[in-house]
Design a protein around this motif. Structure first.
Motif, short mmCIF file in Angstrom:
data_model
loop_
_atom_site.label_atom_id
_atom_site.label_comp_id
_atom_site.label_asym_id
_atom_site.label_seq_id
_atom_site.Cartn_x
_atom_site.Cartn_y
_atom_site.Cartn_z
N LEU A 268 6.94 -0.25 -4.78
CA LEU A 268 7.24 0.12 -5.52
C LEU A 268 6.05 1.62 -7.18
O LEU A 268 5.46 1.30 -6.61
N ASP A 269 7.11 2.19 -7.41
CA ASP A 269 6.50 3.24 -8.57
C ASP A 269 6.58 3.63 -9.75
O ASP A 269 6.58 1.92 -10.21
N LEU B 4 8.50 3.42 -11.76
CA LEU B 4 9.35 3.83 -13.00
C LEU B 4 10.36 1.81 -12.39
O LEU B 4 10.72 1.44 -12.94
N ASN C 114 9.44 3.80 -4.01
CA ASN C 114 8.23 5.34 -4.17
C ASN C 114 9.39 6.42 -3.04
O ASN C 114 9.41 5.10 -2.24
N ASN C 115 9.58 7.47 -3.51
CA ASN C 115 10.30 8.19 -2.92
C ASN C 115 9.45 7.93 -1.08
O ASN C 115 10.28 8.00 0.02
N ASN C 116 8.43 7.90 -0.74
CA ASN C 116 7.76 7.74 0.04
C ASN C 116 7.66 6.81 0.84
O ASN C 116 7.20 7.22 2.23
N LEU D 120 10.47 7.34 3.21
CA LEU D 120 9.69 7.96 4.88
C LEU D 120 9.05 7.14 5.69
O LEU D 120 9.24 7.24 6.96
N ARG D 121 8.70 5.81 4.80
CA ARG D 121 7.73 5.14 5.63
C ARG D 121 8.22 4.31 6.54
O ARG D 121 8.53 4.15 7.14
N VAL E 25 13.58 14.74 6.43
CA VAL E 25 14.57 15.05 5.24
C VAL E 25 14.39 13.72 5.10
O VAL E 25 14.97 13.06 6.08
N ALA E 26 15.06 13.32 3.75
CA ALA E 26 15.17 12.49 3.32
C ALA E 26 16.20 12.87 2.00
O ALA E 26 15.54 13.95 1.02
N ASP E 27 17.41 12.39 1.96
CA ASP E 27 18.45 12.44 0.77
C ASP E 27 18.52 10.70 0.17
O ASP E 27 18.34 9.34 0.78
N TYR E 28 17.97 10.87 -1.10
CA TYR E 28 17.86 9.19 -2.15
C TYR E 28 19.31 9.61 -2.60
O TYR E 28 19.73 10.19 -3.48
N LEU E 29 20.53 8.49 -2.93
CA LEU E 29 21.31 7.93 -3.17
C LEU E 29 21.62 7.24 -3.83
O LEU E 29 22.46 7.46 -5.11
#
Lengths: 158, 158, 158, 158
Positions: C34-35, C37, C41-43, C46-47, C80-84
């Motif tokens: 978690l970040d 917020l 977290n976005n990253n 990717l992990r 590439v990552a798309d966050y939906l």
């Protein structure tokens, strides 16, 4: 290239009001170090101690991290962190490191995080020096022991 | 959804040869937990202890992590890790957690990492229970203290 | 040891309502992902894609990750990552992975994160197969290409 | 306190041989950013882009990150990274960031990592500006749009 993550020496640390340490580096809290409470996560402090430890060991001649026969492999046997006061996004801080005790193939380091005139956290690590086989104990390089004693007033124990 | 990161109880842990713990979870080393020596990084163990701690505190009723007045804010005051044996990519392991000591607004937890029949690391955390203001000490919920004593044989200290 | 971070095959994924993928793994959001917020977290996504990628490549025979002459070194050339849709603490999810396109010494993978019946994120990675020198292009193992085509219906491009 | 993680402006970047960017910061690779191949992990680059993004958005007036009604909540909708050349421990680098395109409630940023005179990685992020409810689109602050256009020559799109 601009010098970054530069080492601070005893005089520079004193100018920042920090006594008792001869080695440090300055940095600033990044967004990814925060946790869901918007505090710096406990483990981020341990990554700072790790960053300090690796740079310190290069600087004091403990290891060149070559993975060749000229260098020991250094492993953490024990790690302690005390959290004194929370930290937040964008805060500037200084991490300091010193060696308190040197034994033939191990040593004990101490860390501290300073920010805004207060101590935010302290830490300790017991480091073990091994051959590249990752098993056999390996004595320290004499120049590293010399630097630990001279710069940090580390205590020697046979 | 498939149950994952499920809690293991005392009976399940005993079936895996682990005594003395009533709470655990099983997992497997991921690539991003390795460091440049291809060992599991020291700090990854502390993230595992954190994962165990948060799930354990939900499970034992210490906090629902609501950030509302029904729940305390729990902070780590001190953390210790002892590294006994290196770990590598893809190894399966079980992290166990228990509370050893309960004081009115703090408690001491112990952690262990078990893999392939050996103990790889142990840890300890001193946890402090605060009001949502992040400053005022807050007593534990009675049911949490009850679970710590009953399940973990935690010692009570007034 | 209990099986964890186990691979899910096409039939198991279909039983979870997921079509179009023949490989996946299930997991649950951890606190350290978690970040500030309190979102994942976005990253962290990717992990998860990295964890999927490494296990998938072992499973499909792309590499045994030996660092010896029998195995390629695989590097990510593009990600590439798309966050939906945001994700939160403790949510269970399934990460799926497949290869869309295979060229002589590279391939393109696609990822997706599924949770609670909705797609939370998708991703893509362009992977390059190198000799252990980290420079020379190396053709894929035929069995890996076979598995990508058969299991994932990957398209071959000379 | 010593200034760290300081912003570099167009003139300072030009002095380092970097053209086309008006915002950057300098740093140095840390041990915990390495993976098992002793390269900087792919995801570390995305954390650098995140660090750049947050500082840039504060600097350009996009958000004060207050979580109050005066500030938008900014979320990443899409992220791309291209890895051009591996990076290693202790390397110094500069991350640069700029906005290429501004739409009413979103914008597209570009990133680059420069080290030793070569470009090591580039990246892109599509950012969406939301109200604090995390759902409703929110127009940008005029001064932020002004700074993006003036400093970065960002293109406006209605």
């Amino acid at each position: 290239m601009l010098p970054y993550l530069v080492t601070l020496d005893a005089a520079q640390l004193q100018a920042e009001g920090i006594e008792g340490f001869a080695w440090g580096y300055a940095d600033r809290v990044r967004f990814h170090e925060l946790d869901a409470l918007a505090h710096v996560n406990n483990n981020a402090f341990l990554r700072w101690f790790e960053t300090a430890r690796v740079l310190y060991m290069q600087d004091y001649g403990v290891s060149g991290f070559s993975r060749g026969p000229d260098d020991p492999q250094l492993v953490v046997r024990r790690q302690v962190a005390d959290y004194l006061s929370p930290m937040f996004h964008d805060e500037s801080y200084i991490v300091t490191a010193r060696t308190r005790l040197v034994k033939p193939s191990s040593f004990v380091m101490e860390y501290a995080v300073h920010s805004g005139g207060t101590l935010r956290a302290t830490g300790e690590a017991v480091m073990v020096s091994l051959e590249q086989d990752g098993r056999t104990r390996r004595p320290h390089k004499p120049e590293a022991v010399g630097a630990m004693v001279e710069r940090d007033e580390a205590k020697l124990q046979e």
